[in-house]
Design an enzyme around this catalytic site. Structure first.
Site, short mmCIF file in Angstrom:
data_model
loop_
_atom_site.label_atom_id
_atom_site.label_comp_id
_atom_site.label_asym_id
_atom_site.label_seq_id
_atom_site.Cartn_x
_atom_site.Cartn_y
_atom_site.Cartn_z
N GLU A 9 1.61 0.95 -7.94
CA GLU A 9 0.28 0.47 -8.36
C GLU A 9 0.25 -1.05 -8.52
O GLU A 9 1.29 -1.68 -8.81
CB GLU A 9 -0.11 1.17 -9.67
CG GLU A 9 -1.49 0.80 -10.25
CD GLU A 9 -2.67 1.03 -9.30
OE1 GLU A 9 -2.63 0.53 -8.15
OE2 GLU A 9 -3.65 1.66 -9.70
N ARG A 11 -24.59 -2.62 28.85
CA ARG A 11 -25.17 -1.82 29.94
C ARG A 11 -26.22 -0.85 29.38
O ARG A 11 -27.32 -0.71 29.90
CB ARG A 11 -24.04 -1.05 30.64
CG ARG A 11 -24.43 -0.37 31.92
CD ARG A 11 -24.14 1.14 31.94
NE ARG A 11 -22.89 1.55 31.32
CZ ARG A 11 -22.83 2.60 30.53
NH1 ARG A 11 -23.90 3.31 30.24
NH2 ARG A 11 -21.67 2.95 30.01
N ARG A 35 -4.66 10.39 -5.68
CA ARG A 35 -3.98 9.76 -6.81
C ARG A 35 -3.05 10.80 -7.43
O ARG A 35 -3.22 12.01 -7.21
CB ARG A 35 -5.00 9.33 -7.86
CG ARG A 35 -5.78 8.12 -7.45
CD ARG A 35 -6.90 7.84 -8.42
NE ARG A 35 -6.43 7.33 -9.71
CZ ARG A 35 -7.27 7.03 -10.71
NH1 ARG A 35 -8.57 7.19 -10.57
NH2 ARG A 35 -6.79 6.57 -11.85
N HIS A 78 -1.82 5.55 -6.09
CA HIS A 78 -2.52 5.08 -7.27
C HIS A 78 -3.88 4.53 -6.85
O HIS A 78 -4.09 4.15 -5.70
CB HIS A 78 -1.72 3.95 -7.93
CG HIS A 78 -0.31 4.35 -8.25
ND1 HIS A 78 0.08 4.81 -9.48
CD2 HIS A 78 0.81 4.38 -7.46
CE1 HIS A 78 1.37 5.09 -9.46
NE2 HIS A 78 1.84 4.84 -8.24
O1 F6P Z 1 -6.20 3.08 -14.70
C1 F6P Z 1 -5.43 3.55 -13.65
C2 F6P Z 1 -5.01 2.43 -12.73
O2 F6P Z 1 -4.27 2.99 -11.69
C3 F6P Z 1 -4.21 1.30 -13.41
O3 F6P Z 1 -2.84 1.54 -13.51
C4 F6P Z 1 -4.56 0.11 -12.57
O4 F6P Z 1 -4.29 -1.14 -13.19
C5 F6P Z 1 -6.03 0.36 -12.34
O5 F6P Z 1 -6.16 1.76 -12.18
C6 F6P Z 1 -6.63 -0.35 -11.16
O6 F6P Z 1 -8.03 -0.28 -11.23
P1 F6P Z 1 -8.91 -1.58 -11.54
O7 F6P Z 1 -8.62 -2.51 -10.42
O8 F6P Z 1 -10.33 -1.06 -11.52
O9 F6P Z 1 -8.53 -2.16 -12.85
#
Ligand code: F6P
Length: 532
Positions: free
Chosen positions: A376, A97, A272, A442
Site C-alpha cells: 500500500e 475513412r 482489496r 490495497h
Molecule cells: O484506509 C485503507 C487504505 O488502504 C490506507 O492504508 C491507505 O493509506 C488509504 O487506504 C489510501 O486511500 P486514500 O488515498 O484515500 O487516503
C-alpha cells in the site's frame, strides 16, 4: 575476543551518556537555498521520466487487417501517457475513412483495381496524416501512432517523405504486425472486427465473409517491411520479434513494452484484502491482520477463485455441449499480512500444463507471489493514524493532501505519483501474462492499476472507488476494457455490531477552503467502507 579500549578508533568509541545532563539546544542549519521539489501537477518523479525522453516519436503501424495493430497502438499510447506522462495519440485512418465516406463500405471498396475506392482511401489517409502532423508540431515531447495498413512500400515511402518534409524533426519507426496463425486471425475477426461500426449491422457470418474478402484485397498487394526501409520492429504471431536499427530512449521503451504485449483475451481480478483490524479502527497503513469479517471474506474469495476464476467454459465442436474445464491462474499479493491472510483458503492444486511456446510442466494453481510493489501507498509519519488524527496533528499536511491528492507526498512517505512509478514494471508484467491473474492488494494500489486499464486520467485515479469485499473483473480488449464487479459480502454482513462505518479513504473536501472543517460524510463515494 573483546578489543582493548585503546585499540578502538576514537570516532567509534562509545560515548559516556549522562541522562540527567541537559541536552544542547537543537541547532537550526542555515539553508537559504533549499532544494525544493516542485508542487502541483507533475511534482514528483514522473516528471523526471517525461524529460528523459528528448525526441518526439512517430510510430507508423504496418500490417494486414485483423493482425492486432489497433490493439498494439492503443496499449503503447496508454502506457506512455499514463506511466510516463508523455502525450500520446493515435491517428486511425479507418476513423477518417468512416467520417468521410461512411462506415459500411463493401469489400469492393478496398479492391486495389477500384480507382474510386483507392482515391477515397488516399484522401482518408491524408486527412489523418495532416492531423498527425499538426499534433506533432506542438511543443514538447509527444508520441503519435499512425494506425493504418500501410501495406505497400510505395505508401510507406510516401508517408516518410511527407513526415520528413513537414519539418517536425521526430524519430520515426515502423511497427509491423504479422500473423499467419489462422486460429488467432479468426478469433480476432470474430471478437474485434465484428464489433466495429463497419460490421455492427450485418449478420455475423455475412460480416466475416465480407471482412475476409476485404483482407484478400489488401493481401494481393501487401509487401512486408524490408531491412532497408529504416528503423522498424516486426512482431510475428506475438512470439517472434525482429528489431531493426532502433535507437533512442523512447523507441527502445516501446520495443521493451511490445515484447511484453500480446493481443489474446485474458482477465484480471482485482480485490482489496478482507477487512483488516486497522480498517475497523479507521487507521491507515500498518501491517495488521484480518478481523473475523475479513477472514470470512477470505473464505468467500477462495470459493470465487475456485468456481469462477479457475474454470473456463468450453463447447464441444461436435455436439455443441458446454462444459467447464480447469484453467491455470496466477495469484499476486503484496508483502503485507492482510493480503496474504486474505488468500489463506485458496486451493493450490497441481496439474500438467502446456504453455503456448510448447513447454510442458506442472502448474501450481494460484501459486502465491508476494510483490513489494503491490504494498500500500506508504503514509510515512502518518502511518497508523486515522484521518481525524492527521487533521488534528498535521492540519497543514491534511489540507495539502486534500488540495492535490495525486502529487501530495506524505512526510517520509509516498505520493500516488510515487506509487504509479513503482507500478510501471508490474503493469508491464500484467500486459505479458496470458493466464487470469487474481491480485489481492490495497485501495491506493488498485486505484492506479484500475485507472490504467480503464483509460482514466491519472488525476482521477486517487478518487476511484475500490470498496472492500468486491472483486473487480477487468478484460482489456482492442477498444477499451470491459469491467464487471462481484460483491462477495454485503454491507449488512459487516456492520452487525452497530458501530459507525469506519472511514477508510481520505475524505474529499466538501466545503470552501475558507471554512476550516472537513465533513466526514458517510455517504461519500470515496469512503470505501464495506458496501455493495
Ligand atoms: O484506509 C485503507 C487504505 O488502504 C490506507 O492504508 C491507505 O493509506 C488509504 O487506504 C489510501 O486511500 P486514500 O488515498 O484515500 O487516503
Amino acid at each position: 575476543m573483546q578489543m582493548p579500549m585503546s585499540a578502538v578508533p576514537a570516532s567509534s568509541a562509545v560515548q559516556d551518556v549522562r541522562p540527567n545532563e541537559e541536552l544542547p539546544p537543537v541547532v537550526r542549519i542555515d539553508n537559504p537555498m533549499p532544494h525544493r521539489l516542485p508542487e502541483g501537477e507533475n511534482a514528483t518523479p514522473l516528471e523526471v521520466i517525461g524529460t528523459t525522453a528528448s525526441d518526439k516519436l512517430i510510430i507508423l503501424m504496418v500490417g494486414l487487417p485483423a493482425t492486432g495493430k489497433t490493439h498494439i497502438a492503443k496499449r503503447i499510447c496508454r502506457f506512455l501517457s499514463f506511466f510516463h506522462d508523455i502525450p500520446s495519440q493515435i491517428f486511425n485512418a479507418g476513423d477518417y475513412r468512416r467520417q468521410l465516406f461512411g462506415a459500411t463500405m463493401p469489400a469492393s471498396f478496398y479492391d486495389p483495381t477500384n480507382e474510386e475506392g483507392s482515391s477515397s482511401r488516399i484522401k482518408a489517409c491524408n486527412a489523418a496524416l495532416d492531423d498527425l502532423i499538426a499534433y506533432m508540431k506542438q511543443e514538447g515531447v509527444r508520441v503519435a501512432a499512425f494506425d493504418a495498413t500501410n501495406g505497400t512500400k510505395e505508401r510507406r515511402e510516401y508517408l516518410m517523405q511527407s513526415l520528413k518534409s513537414s519539418g517536425i524533426g521526430a524519430k520515426i519507426i515502423f511497427l509491423e504486425s504479422l500473423c499467419d496463425n489462422e486460429q488467432l486471425l479468426e478469433e480476432n475477426i470474430r471478437r474485434v472486427k465484428l464489433n466495429t461500426p463497419d460490421y455492427r449491422d450485418l449478420e455475423p457470418e455475412a460480416a466475416v465473409a465480407d471482412f475476409k474478402r476485404r483482407r484478400d484485397h489488401y493481401m494481393s498487394v501487401y509487401e512486408t517491411l524490408e531491412e532497408n526501409e529504416g528503423p522498424h520492429i516486426k512482431i510475428i504471431n506475438s512470439k517472434r520479434f525482429i528489431v531493426n536499427n532502433i535507437r533512442g530512449y523512447l523507441p527502445l521503451k516501446v520495443v521493451h513494452f511490445i515484447m511484453n504485449l500480446h493481443t489474446q483475451t485474458r482477465t484480471f481480478y482485482l480485490t482489496r484484502h478482507g477487512q483488516s483490524e486497522y480498517n475497523l479502527l479507521g487507521k491507515i497503513g500498518g501491517d495488521s491482520g484480518l478481523t473475523p469479517a475479513g477472514k470470512e471474506y477470505a473464505r468467500r474469495l477462495a470459493d470465487f477463485a475456485r468456481d469462477h476464476i479457475g474454470v473456463r467454459k468450453v463447447v464441444d465442436p461436435n455436439t455443441g455441449e458446454e462444459s467447464e474445464v480447469q484453467q491455470p491462474c496466477r495469484l499476486w499479493t503484496s508483502t503485507l499480512r492482510r493480503t496474504k491472510e486474505t488468500t489463506q483458503f485458496i486451493d493450490h492444486s497441481k496439474f500438467k500444463y502446456k504453455w503456448d511456446n510448447g513447454d510442458t510442466g506442472e502448474w501450481v494453481q494460484f501459486r502465491p507471489m508476494a510483490r513489494r510493489n503491490l504494498d500500500e501507498l506508504y503514509a510515512g509519519v502518518c502511518d497508523g493514524m486515522t484521518y481525524k488524527d492527521i487533521e488534528q496533528v498535521y492540519p497543514e499536511e491534511f489540507n495539502r493532501r486534500q488540495e492535490d491528492k495525486l502529487t501530495y507526498r506524505y512526510p517520509r512517505g509516498e505520493s500516488y505519483m510515487d506509487v504509479t512509478l513503482r507500478l510501471e514494471p508490474l503493469a508491464q508484467e500484467m500486459e505479458r501474462t496470458r493466464e487470469p491473474v487474481l491480485i489481492v492488494g490495497h485501495q491506493g494500489i488498485l486505484r492506479i492499476l484500475y485507472a490504467y486499464f480503464m483509460g482514466l486520467d491519472r488525476k482521477e485515479a486517487p478518487y476511484v472507488s475500490i470498496p472492500l469485499n468486491n472483486v473487480i473483473e477487468l478484460t482489456p480488449h482492442a477498444y477499451g476494457c470491459h469491467e464487471k464487479r462481484y460483491c462477495l459480502m454485503r454491507r449488512e454482513e459487516m456492520l452487525n455490531d452497530g458501530q459507525d462505518e469506519p472511514v477508510t479513504s481520505m475524505p474529499t473536501k466538501k466545503i470552501s477552503a475558507a471554512e476550516q472543517n472537513v465533513v466526514y460524510h458517510p455517504q461519500d463515494p470515496v469512503m470505501n467502507a464495506p458496501s455493495c
